[in-house]
Motif scaffolding. Structure first.
Motif, PDB file in Angstrom:
ATOM      1  N   LYS A 104       1.120  -1.751   0.150  1.00 10.97           N
ATOM      2  CA  LYS A 104      -0.097   0.156   0.012  1.00 10.97           C
ATOM      3  C   LYS A 104       1.007   1.420  -0.050  1.00 10.97           C
ATOM      4  O   LYS A 104       1.929   1.512   0.652  1.00 10.97           O
ATOM      5  CB  LYS A 104      -1.043  -0.142   0.837  1.00 10.97           C
ATOM      6  CG  LYS A 104      -1.861  -1.310   1.220  1.00 10.97           C
ATOM      7  CD  LYS A 104      -2.839  -0.762   2.166  1.00 10.97           C
ATOM      8  CE  LYS A 104      -3.915  -1.782   1.826  1.00 10.97           C
ATOM      9  NZ  LYS A 104      -4.922  -1.945   3.429  1.00 10.97           N
ATOM     10  N   GLU A 111      -4.221   3.790   5.156  1.00 10.67           N
ATOM     11  CA  GLU A 111      -5.668   3.918   4.589  1.00 10.67           C
ATOM     12  C   GLU A 111      -6.610   4.107   6.512  1.00 10.67           C
ATOM     13  O   GLU A 111      -5.831   3.487   7.423  1.00 10.67           O
ATOM     14  CB  GLU A 111      -5.785   2.453   4.991  1.00 10.67           C
ATOM     15  CG  GLU A 111      -7.617   1.431   4.634  1.00 10.67           C
ATOM     16  CD  GLU A 111      -7.947   0.099   3.936  1.00 10.67           C
ATOM     17  OE1 GLU A 111      -8.875  -0.306   4.872  1.00 10.67           O
ATOM     18  OE2 GLU A 111      -6.757   0.075   2.752  1.00 10.67           O
ATOM     19  N   HIS A 112      -7.007   4.831   6.067  1.00  8.88           N
ATOM     20  CA  HIS A 112      -7.878   5.152   7.190  1.00  8.88           C
ATOM     21  C   HIS A 112      -9.285   4.420   8.016  1.00  8.88           C
ATOM     22  O   HIS A 112      -9.995   5.060   6.784  1.00  8.88           O
ATOM     23  CB  HIS A 112      -8.200   6.501   7.251  1.00  8.88           C
ATOM     24  CG  HIS A 112      -6.648   7.748   7.572  1.00  8.88           C
ATOM     25  ND1 HIS A 112      -5.636   7.643   9.034  1.00  8.88           N
ATOM     26  CD2 HIS A 112      -6.415   7.875   6.446  1.00  8.88           C
ATOM     27  CE1 HIS A 112      -4.318   8.113   7.997  1.00  8.88           C
ATOM     28  NE2 HIS A 112      -5.171   8.300   6.626  1.00  8.88           N
ATOM     29  N   LYS A 113      -9.161   4.062   9.107  1.00  4.08           N
ATOM     30  CA  LYS A 113     -11.581   3.482   8.716  1.00  4.08           C
ATOM     31  C   LYS A 113     -11.295   4.320  10.144  1.00  4.08           C
ATOM     32  O   LYS A 113     -10.641   4.871  11.489  1.00  4.08           O
ATOM     33  CB  LYS A 113     -10.105   2.181   9.311  1.00  4.08           C
ATOM     34  CG  LYS A 113     -10.400   1.671   8.543  1.00  4.08           C
ATOM     35  CD  LYS A 113     -10.684   0.022   8.293  1.00  4.08           C
ATOM     36  CE  LYS A 113      -9.610  -0.950   7.627  1.00  4.08           C
ATOM     37  NZ  LYS A 113     -10.036  -1.750   7.028  1.00  4.08           N
ATOM     38  N   GLY A 114     -12.611   4.496   9.850  1.00  2.79           N
ATOM     39  CA  GLY A 114     -12.206   5.344  11.696  1.00  2.79           C
ATOM     40  C   GLY A 114     -12.576   6.898  11.226  1.00  2.79           C
ATOM     41  O   GLY A 114     -12.422   7.458  11.908  1.00  2.79           O
ATOM     42  N   LEU A 115     -12.516   7.617   9.905  1.00  2.00           N
ATOM     43  CA  LEU A 115     -12.028   8.761  10.133  1.00  2.00           C
ATOM     44  C   LEU A 115     -11.986  10.025  10.793  1.00  2.00           C
ATOM     45  O   LEU A 115     -13.528  10.202  11.329  1.00  2.00           O
ATOM     46  CB  LEU A 115     -12.974   9.031   8.625  1.00  2.00           C
ATOM     47  CG  LEU A 115     -12.580  10.567   8.347  1.00  2.00           C
ATOM     48  CD1 LEU A 115     -10.624  10.590   7.476  1.00  2.00           C
ATOM     49  CD2 LEU A 115     -13.101  10.978   6.998  1.00  2.00           C
ATOM     50  N   ASP A 116     -10.862  10.411  11.198  1.00  2.00           N
ATOM     51  CA  ASP A 116     -10.891  11.283  12.972  1.00  2.00           C
ATOM     52  C   ASP A 116     -10.211  12.378  11.898  1.00  2.00           C
ATOM     53  O   ASP A 116      -8.467  12.225  11.501  1.00  2.00           O
ATOM     54  CB  ASP A 116     -10.612  10.702  13.476  1.00  2.00           C
ATOM     55  CG  ASP A 116     -10.614  11.728  14.929  1.00  2.00           C
ATOM     56  OD1 ASP A 116      -9.900  12.753  14.606  1.00  2.00           O
ATOM     57  OD2 ASP A 116      -9.781  11.213  15.986  1.00  2.00           O
ATOM     58  N   THR A 143      -5.770  13.014  12.082  1.00  2.00           N
ATOM     59  CA  THR A 143      -5.308  13.317  10.691  1.00  2.00           C
ATOM     60  C   THR A 143      -4.745  14.355  10.606  1.00  2.00           C
ATOM     61  O   THR A 143      -3.805  14.397   9.723  1.00  2.00           O
ATOM     62  CB  THR A 143      -6.429  13.429   9.635  1.00  2.00           C
ATOM     63  OG1 THR A 143      -7.327  11.521   9.641  1.00  2.00           O
ATOM     64  CG2 THR A 143      -5.398  12.795   8.059  1.00  2.00           C
TER      65      THR A 143
END
Length: 174
Positions: free
Chosen positions: A3, A7-12, A16
């Motif tokens: 990658k 990859e951002h899960k649960g966008l904060d 970030t």
């Protein structure tokens, strides 16, 4: 297949943003964006200076975001982009603020307070919110040289403007 991007899960978005800003600061990305392009065509930007005697607002964020977009684009196109911050330090709001804080009126200058004392008070007053401006600048990731700003009350700045006006006058452009 590796990658390339995190990859951002649960966008904060706040987290970030903090991570990106910390990375930029740790790696001195702003200064490197200038140093690594030494010898390339220059694109110089003098920020239309905000008044440091007023609080920054959302309209400043919007304007700076637009400016920064163009400057980063120029950087990506290979230009060495110098970004110089400035402080607008003149005007009636400064004078009124000082007069109010000192409990004087225009007529008192030279009588109750010397012109030098009044000018000193104005110079201090006009820079009262620079910490707020610096915090906002850093928080939004706006790249500009705050360490060496131009200040409109500085004699060098004022004399430069008079010099430029004289050049325009001599060329009959005024």
């Amino acid at each position: 297949m590796s990658k390339q991007f995190a990859e951002h899960k649960g966008l904060d978005l706040v987290k970030t943003n903090e991570q990106v800003l910390a990375y930029w600061e740790k790696n001195d990305v702003f200064h490197k964006s200038i140093e690594e392009r030494e010898g390339q065509p220059k694109f110089v930007f003098f920020e239309g200076p905000p008044s440091a005697n007023g609080h920054p607002g959302i309209h400043h964020v919007m304007g700076r975001t637009i400016k920064d977009t163009f400057l980063r684009y120029r950087t990506m196109k290979g230009y060495q982009v110098h970004r110089k911050a400035g402080w607008d330090t003149h005007g009636l709001p400064v004078e009124l603020s000082v007069e109010k804080s000192l409990g004087i009126t225009k007529e008192d200058i030279g009588k109750k307070i010397s012109v030098d004392e009044y000018n000193d008070a104005c110079r201090k007053n006009v820079m009262m919110y620079t910490d707020e401006w610096t915090q906002l600048t850093n928080k939004m990731g706006y790249w500009v040289d705050l360490e060496n700003p131009y200040i409109t009350y500085d004699n060098k700045y004022i004399e430069t403007l008079w010099y430029l006006l004289k050049q325009l006058y001599n060329k009959k452009l005024l």
